[in-house]
Design an enzyme around this catalytic site. Sequence first.
Site, PDB file in Angstrom:
ATOM      1  N   HIS A   1     -28.275 -27.846  24.057  1.00  0.00           N
ATOM      2  CA  HIS A   1     -27.798 -29.164  24.506  1.00  0.00           C
ATOM      3  C   HIS A   1     -28.935 -30.054  24.990  1.00  0.00           C
ATOM      4  O   HIS A   1     -29.843 -29.610  25.679  1.00  0.00           O
ATOM      5  CB  HIS A   1     -26.678 -29.050  25.550  1.00  0.00           C
ATOM      6  CG  HIS A   1     -27.063 -28.394  26.840  1.00  0.00           C
ATOM      7  ND1 HIS A   1     -27.617 -29.093  27.890  1.00  0.00           N
ATOM      8  CD2 HIS A   1     -26.951 -27.115  27.258  1.00  0.00           C
ATOM      9  CE1 HIS A   1     -27.814 -28.265  28.902  1.00  0.00           C
ATOM     10  NE2 HIS A   1     -27.421 -27.052  28.548  1.00  0.00           N
TER      11      HIS A   1
ATOM     12  N   ASP B   1     -33.157 -25.457  30.929  1.00  0.00           N
ATOM     13  CA  ASP B   1     -31.738 -25.798  30.696  1.00  0.00           C
ATOM     14  C   ASP B   1     -31.642 -27.254  30.267  1.00  0.00           C
ATOM     15  O   ASP B   1     -31.537 -28.137  31.099  1.00  0.00           O
ATOM     16  CB  ASP B   1     -30.925 -25.552  31.966  1.00  0.00           C
ATOM     17  CG  ASP B   1     -29.443 -25.733  31.715  1.00  0.00           C
ATOM     18  OD1 ASP B   1     -29.027 -25.744  30.554  1.00  0.00           O
ATOM     19  OD2 ASP B   1     -28.696 -25.864  32.696  1.00  0.00           O
TER      20      ASP B   1
ATOM     21  N   GLU C   1     -23.335 -31.284  27.409  1.00  0.00           N
ATOM     22  CA  GLU C   1     -22.781 -29.951  27.718  1.00  0.00           C
ATOM     23  C   GLU C   1     -22.499 -29.837  29.204  1.00  0.00           C
ATOM     24  O   GLU C   1     -21.513 -29.243  29.618  1.00  0.00           O
ATOM     25  CB  GLU C   1     -23.768 -28.857  27.270  1.00  0.00           C
ATOM     26  CG  GLU C   1     -23.224 -27.443  27.395  1.00  0.00           C
ATOM     27  CD  GLU C   1     -23.452 -26.802  28.761  1.00  0.00           C
ATOM     28  OE1 GLU C   1     -22.803 -25.807  29.062  1.00  0.00           O
ATOM     29  OE2 GLU C   1     -24.275 -27.309  29.548  1.00  0.00           O
ATOM     30  N   GLU C   2     -23.395 -30.406  30.008  1.00  0.00           N
ATOM     31  CA  GLU C   2     -23.367 -30.123  31.445  1.00  0.00           C
ATOM     32  C   GLU C   2     -22.104 -30.586  32.166  1.00  0.00           C
ATOM     33  O   GLU C   2     -21.545 -29.854  32.945  1.00  0.00           O
ATOM     34  CB  GLU C   2     -24.605 -30.731  32.131  1.00  0.00           C
ATOM     35  CG  GLU C   2     -25.919 -30.074  31.720  1.00  0.00           C
ATOM     36  CD  GLU C   2     -26.056 -28.630  32.181  1.00  0.00           C
ATOM     37  OE1 GLU C   2     -25.120 -28.100  32.785  1.00  0.00           O
ATOM     38  OE2 GLU C   2     -27.119 -28.039  31.916  1.00  0.00           O
TER      39      GLU C   2
ATOM     40  N   ASP D   1     -28.826 -21.223  25.136  1.00  0.00           N
ATOM     41  CA  ASP D   1     -28.676 -21.993  26.374  1.00  0.00           C
ATOM     42  C   ASP D   1     -28.717 -21.057  27.578  1.00  0.00           C
ATOM     43  O   ASP D   1     -27.887 -21.128  28.470  1.00  0.00           O
ATOM     44  CB  ASP D   1     -27.355 -22.789  26.334  1.00  0.00           C
ATOM     45  CG  ASP D   1     -27.197 -23.685  27.563  1.00  0.00           C
ATOM     46  OD1 ASP D   1     -28.210 -23.945  28.236  1.00  0.00           O
ATOM     47  OD2 ASP D   1     -26.064 -24.105  27.847  1.00  0.00           O
TER      48      ASP D   1
ATOM     49  N   HIS E   1     -30.582 -26.069  37.043  1.00  0.00           N
ATOM     50  CA  HIS E   1     -29.968 -27.248  37.704  1.00  0.00           C
ATOM     51  C   HIS E   1     -30.680 -27.650  38.990  1.00  0.00           C
ATOM     52  O   HIS E   1     -30.057 -28.203  39.900  1.00  0.00           O
ATOM     53  CB  HIS E   1     -28.488 -26.997  38.034  1.00  0.00           C
ATOM     54  CG  HIS E   1     -27.636 -26.705  36.841  1.00  0.00           C
ATOM     55  ND1 HIS E   1     -26.302 -26.418  36.938  1.00  0.00           N
ATOM     56  CD2 HIS E   1     -27.918 -26.663  35.520  1.00  0.00           C
ATOM     57  CE1 HIS E   1     -25.794 -26.200  35.736  1.00  0.00           C
ATOM     58  NE2 HIS E   1     -26.763 -26.343  34.855  1.00  0.00           N
TER      59      HIS E   1
END
Length: 461
Positions: free
Chosen positions: A280, A292, A326-327, A354, A428
């Site tokens: 993503h 990520d 995606e997140e 991912d 994140h």
Amino acid sequence: MRKEIMTTILFTVFTFFLCFAQTDDSLMIRKISDEILLRGKAMDNLYTLCKTVGTRLSGSAGMYKAEAWGLQVLKEAGADNVYLQQCMVPHWVRGKKEFAGYRTKKRTGDPSFDVLAIGNSVGTGNKGILARVIEVKNFEELNQRKDEVKGKIVFYNYPFNKTLLKGAYGDAVRYRSNGASAAAKYGAVAVIVRSVTGAYDNNPHTGALRYADSLPKIPALAISTRGAEKLSAFIQGTYKNEDLFIRSNCEMLPDTVGHNVIGELKGSEFPDEFITIGGHLDSWDQGEGASDDGTGIVQSIELLRVFKTIGYKPKRTIRIVLFANEENGLRGGTKYAEEAKLKNEKHLMAMESDGGAEYPRGFGCGMTKAQFAKVQGWTKYFEPFDAAKFTFNEGGGGGADIGPLQTNFKTAQFGLSTTGQRYFDMHHAAPDVFEKVNAQELNLCVVVMATMVYLVDNYGL
Ligand SMILES: [Zn+2]
């Protein structure tokens, strides 16, 4: 006697062809891996994605920059055609830096804590919220103490269970995803959630939440793991009878236009059969979105570049998809499968990376038993890389973005699996930067991915 000689000759010829066929595949895999390990471009692409584009949350200026970057890099990698696929994406903005701390004015040096608003969360607004904190270990404790919750800030102090090895994230993320609504049900005014990470430091980790439609939407903050320990100690000690002040200015704006970025290598024999490989393109707004999912993006692009560079002409059409959103919405993955269904496309397999680019171990295989048996017949090609661990997951997914293909077409899923013990330290959060990625590990992941794609492309499933 003569019959024996004939048998021996036939057997020798047969063995020779068998060896020759095997050697052919082994040679091709060697060619693929040499190109990646000696002349790989993935690390260079990751550098430009991290350092010139940076974070790229859906709806942000970074998202559009990333889309332009993706188109360019896919063209340079040698895709036969490159295009955008439009989808609407949520547009959540963080606003001013968040705050959480005590403001008693009775003492000097009241403590404050490292916090970040949780994605998709409503904010407190400028005036903030001043309320007593109730700490709970888990949902069971919340339910037991539901009568104490009204008007308070619920603090979920649920630790990342390291004994679960790869299962700790899935276990703990419930509090970030659903904690706000679970607490709102009993009248809480906000929640603070211990960061979903095994790291012990001052970095809060954001991520998405989902509000239940039937309940009030209350603000949600993530607190660093050290901050969580500190807050817990203060609640039980010095600040037992004090209110905590929190402030966040985040908000959800109307949906905006985003895109999946797609590059194709046309199939030479079955151009209407598709192999989808992706990661993503969006990321959270902390760090650089390197692991990520910058790594999944550059690995997928590298796979195309390598096939093109060594002159491998795939039988099926290989599509590299840099998925949008995606997140905090999964709109890109959903759109891709919807379009595929509208066009009645044939999707043979899909692969997603991912989970960061640590040392590759193999694949999670969401497919039928018969398909899995075929995949297991190829372990010898993965053993030289110590990445022959294929885990069967009947009808299961291989990743969030390719999941909708499974739902629509029962497409066989391959989720790249790695050692996976460092990824959630930075996930994140501010430490998710280029410098945390190891070039050899990143490239070995591509070798393993490309090997599997080569085998499926040649022999089907
Ligand atoms: Zn991700």
